[in-house]
Design a protein around this motif. Sequence first.
Motif, PDB file in Angstrom:
ATOM      1  N   GLU A 158       0.844  -1.198   0.000  1.00 48.71           N
ATOM      2  CA  GLU A 158       0.000   0.000   0.000  1.00 48.71           C
ATOM      3  C   GLU A 158       0.879   1.247   0.000  1.00 48.71           C
ATOM      4  O   GLU A 158       1.626   1.485   0.933  1.00 48.71           O
ATOM      5  CB  GLU A 158      -0.912   0.002   1.221  1.00 48.71           C
ATOM      6  CG  GLU A 158      -1.964  -1.095   1.168  1.00 48.71           C
ATOM      7  CD  GLU A 158      -2.955  -1.003   2.305  1.00 48.71           C
ATOM      8  OE1 GLU A 158      -3.589   0.067   2.447  1.00 48.71           O
ATOM      9  OE2 GLU A 158      -3.070  -1.989   3.034  1.00 48.71           O
ATOM     10  N   ARG A 159       0.770   2.007  -1.109  1.00 48.44           N
ATOM     11  CA  ARG A 159       1.542   3.247  -1.232  1.00 48.44           C
ATOM     12  C   ARG A 159       0.684   4.402  -1.725  1.00 48.44           C
ATOM     13  O   ARG A 159       1.186   5.468  -2.043  1.00 48.44           O
ATOM     14  CB  ARG A 159       2.729   3.033  -2.155  1.00 48.44           C
ATOM     15  CG  ARG A 159       3.728   2.020  -1.572  1.00 48.44           C
ATOM     16  CD  ARG A 159       4.887   1.746  -2.478  1.00 48.44           C
ATOM     17  NE  ARG A 159       5.769   2.875  -2.667  1.00 48.44           N
ATOM     18  CZ  ARG A 159       6.852   3.142  -1.945  1.00 48.44           C
ATOM     19  NH1 ARG A 159       7.172   2.362  -0.958  1.00 48.44           N
ATOM     20  NH2 ARG A 159       7.616   4.178  -2.233  1.00 48.44           N
ATOM     21  N   GLY A 160      -0.622   4.175  -1.843  1.00 48.13           N
ATOM     22  CA  GLY A 160      -1.527   5.253  -2.213  1.00 48.13           C
ATOM     23  C   GLY A 160      -1.860   5.355  -3.689  1.00 48.13           C
ATOM     24  O   GLY A 160      -2.580   6.263  -4.099  1.00 48.13           O
ATOM     25  N   GLY A 161      -1.370   4.457  -4.508  1.00 47.15           N
ATOM     26  CA  GLY A 161      -1.660   4.486  -5.941  1.00 47.15           C
ATOM     27  C   GLY A 161      -2.988   3.813  -6.254  1.00 47.15           C
ATOM     28  O   GLY A 161      -3.705   3.345  -5.368  1.00 47.15           O
ATOM     29  N   ALA A 162      -3.290   3.759  -7.529  1.00 45.93           N
ATOM     30  CA  ALA A 162      -4.508   3.083  -7.979  1.00 45.93           C
ATOM     31  C   ALA A 162      -4.329   1.571  -7.798  1.00 45.93           C
ATOM     32  O   ALA A 162      -3.217   1.057  -7.958  1.00 45.93           O
ATOM     33  CB  ALA A 162      -4.767   3.401  -9.446  1.00 45.93           C
ATOM     34  N   PRO A 163      -5.388   0.847  -7.448  1.00 47.79           N
ATOM     35  CA  PRO A 163      -5.272  -0.606  -7.330  1.00 47.79           C
ATOM     36  C   PRO A 163      -4.683  -1.213  -8.602  1.00 47.79           C
ATOM     37  O   PRO A 163      -5.043  -0.836  -9.712  1.00 47.79           O
ATOM     38  CB  PRO A 163      -6.713  -1.066  -7.113  1.00 47.79           C
ATOM     39  CG  PRO A 163      -7.375   0.107  -6.454  1.00 47.79           C
ATOM     40  CD  PRO A 163      -6.747   1.317  -7.125  1.00 47.79           C
ATOM     41  N   GLY A 164      -3.724  -2.127  -8.397  1.00 44.51           N
ATOM     42  CA  GLY A 164      -3.056  -2.767  -9.523  1.00 44.51           C
ATOM     43  C   GLY A 164      -1.760  -2.084  -9.936  1.00 44.51           C
ATOM     44  O   GLY A 164      -1.011  -2.617 -10.754  1.00 44.51           O
ATOM     45  N   THR A 165      -1.462  -0.913  -9.368  1.00 42.48           N
ATOM     46  CA  THR A 165      -0.211  -0.217  -9.679  1.00 42.48           C
ATOM     47  C   THR A 165       0.957  -1.034  -9.139  1.00 42.48           C
ATOM     48  O   THR A 165       0.939  -1.468  -7.992  1.00 42.48           O
ATOM     49  CB  THR A 165      -0.193   1.189  -9.033  1.00 42.48           C
ATOM     50  OG1 THR A 165      -1.291   1.944  -9.543  1.00 42.48           O
ATOM     51  CG2 THR A 165       1.117   1.915  -9.320  1.00 42.48           C
ATOM     52  N   LEU A 166       1.967  -1.243  -9.972  1.00 40.82           N
ATOM     53  CA  LEU A 166       3.153  -1.978  -9.559  1.00 40.82           C
ATOM     54  C   LEU A 166       4.251  -1.011  -9.126  1.00 40.82           C
ATOM     55  O   LEU A 166       4.400   0.070  -9.703  1.00 40.82           O
ATOM     56  CB  LEU A 166       3.679  -2.850 -10.695  1.00 40.82           C
ATOM     57  CG  LEU A 166       2.801  -4.030 -11.082  1.00 40.82           C
ATOM     58  CD1 LEU A 166       3.390  -4.769 -12.279  1.00 40.82           C
ATOM     59  CD2 LEU A 166       2.617  -4.982  -9.912  1.00 40.82           C
TER      60      LEU A 166
ATOM     61  N   ALA B 227      -8.256  -5.685 -10.739  1.00 42.66           N
ATOM     62  CA  ALA B 227      -7.095  -4.822 -11.010  1.00 42.66           C
ATOM     63  C   ALA B 227      -5.786  -5.496 -10.606  1.00 42.66           C
ATOM     64  O   ALA B 227      -4.784  -5.415 -11.327  1.00 42.66           O
ATOM     65  CB  ALA B 227      -7.247  -3.493 -10.272  1.00 42.66           C
ATOM     66  N   VAL B 228      -5.783  -6.175  -9.481  1.00 42.04           N
ATOM     67  CA  VAL B 228      -4.553  -6.824  -9.007  1.00 42.04           C
ATOM     68  C   VAL B 228      -4.273  -8.083  -9.823  1.00 42.04           C
ATOM     69  O   VAL B 228      -3.122  -8.357 -10.176  1.00 42.04           O
ATOM     70  CB  VAL B 228      -4.638  -7.100  -7.489  1.00 42.04           C
ATOM     71  CG1 VAL B 228      -3.474  -7.954  -7.013  1.00 42.04           C
ATOM     72  CG2 VAL B 228      -4.676  -5.769  -6.729  1.00 42.04           C
ATOM     73  N   ALA B 229      -5.310  -8.830 -10.166  1.00 38.10           N
ATOM     74  CA  ALA B 229      -5.122 -10.018 -11.018  1.00 38.10           C
ATOM     75  C   ALA B 229      -4.527  -9.618 -12.363  1.00 38.10           C
ATOM     76  O   ALA B 229      -3.658 -10.315 -12.900  1.00 38.10           O
ATOM     77  CB  ALA B 229      -6.448 -10.753 -11.210  1.00 38.10           C
ATOM     78  N   ALA B 230      -4.957  -8.485 -12.899  1.00 37.98           N
ATOM     79  CA  ALA B 230      -4.433  -8.017 -14.186  1.00 37.98           C
ATOM     80  C   ALA B 230      -2.965  -7.601 -14.076  1.00 37.98           C
ATOM     81  O   ALA B 230      -2.237  -7.611 -15.072  1.00 37.98           O
ATOM     82  CB  ALA B 230      -5.271  -6.847 -14.703  1.00 37.98           C
ATOM     83  N   ALA B 231      -2.507  -7.269 -12.870  1.00 33.83           N
ATOM     84  CA  ALA B 231      -1.116  -6.851 -12.675  1.00 33.83           C
ATOM     85  C   ALA B 231      -0.163  -8.034 -12.533  1.00 33.83           C
ATOM     86  O   ALA B 231       1.052  -7.859 -12.688  1.00 33.83           O
ATOM     87  CB  ALA B 231      -1.017  -5.957 -11.434  1.00 33.83           C
TER      88      ALA B 231
END
Length: 182
Positions: free
Chosen positions: A73-81, A147-151
């Motif tokens: 968790e760094r505050g970005g959009a879900p799925g951001t690497l 979103a996370v699965a797509a990442a």
Amino acid sequence: MNAPAQDRPRILVAGIGNIFLGDDGFGVETVRALSSHRLPGHVEVADIGVRGVHLAYQLLDGYDTLVLIDATERGGAPGTLYLIEADEPGTVEPENALLDGHRMTPDAVLALLGTLCAGTGAVPPGRILVVGCEPDGVDEGIGLSAAVAAAVPQAVRMVLDLVHEEDHGAVARRATAGPARN
């Protein structure tokens, strides 16, 4: 020309997370996807899950590079690497590292590793990288958000690129160091 495996840096790629807490299972799912790729013999991939103490002890076997894969968790959009290079082993002081095998954060694992290395003479990894993914939710439940699965495939590519870069960097470091002397 490829260098022999024994001349290459030992790399541990470790997936961290709890598959029963939604997107917290990102690291575990990523190493599962990574396992379908052929990797060089000096690269080990491990599904650590919530077994942080196991990771600390495994690192005593001697790795040059550790790549942790985890929900971050760094505050970005879900799925951001994110690719994070750890400057310090962790912010948890070794004497305060909680030995709860199911709740150890990467910082606590690295603090424990520092304590174990001091007691055994082992050497911690010289480079620690985190491939993190911004979670959408870590509530109870199995399965990643869309979103996370797509990442996950992008994270696999990132790890494969890191392994290649570590190999290339090791060859370049040896080339600039010159021949070994007695």
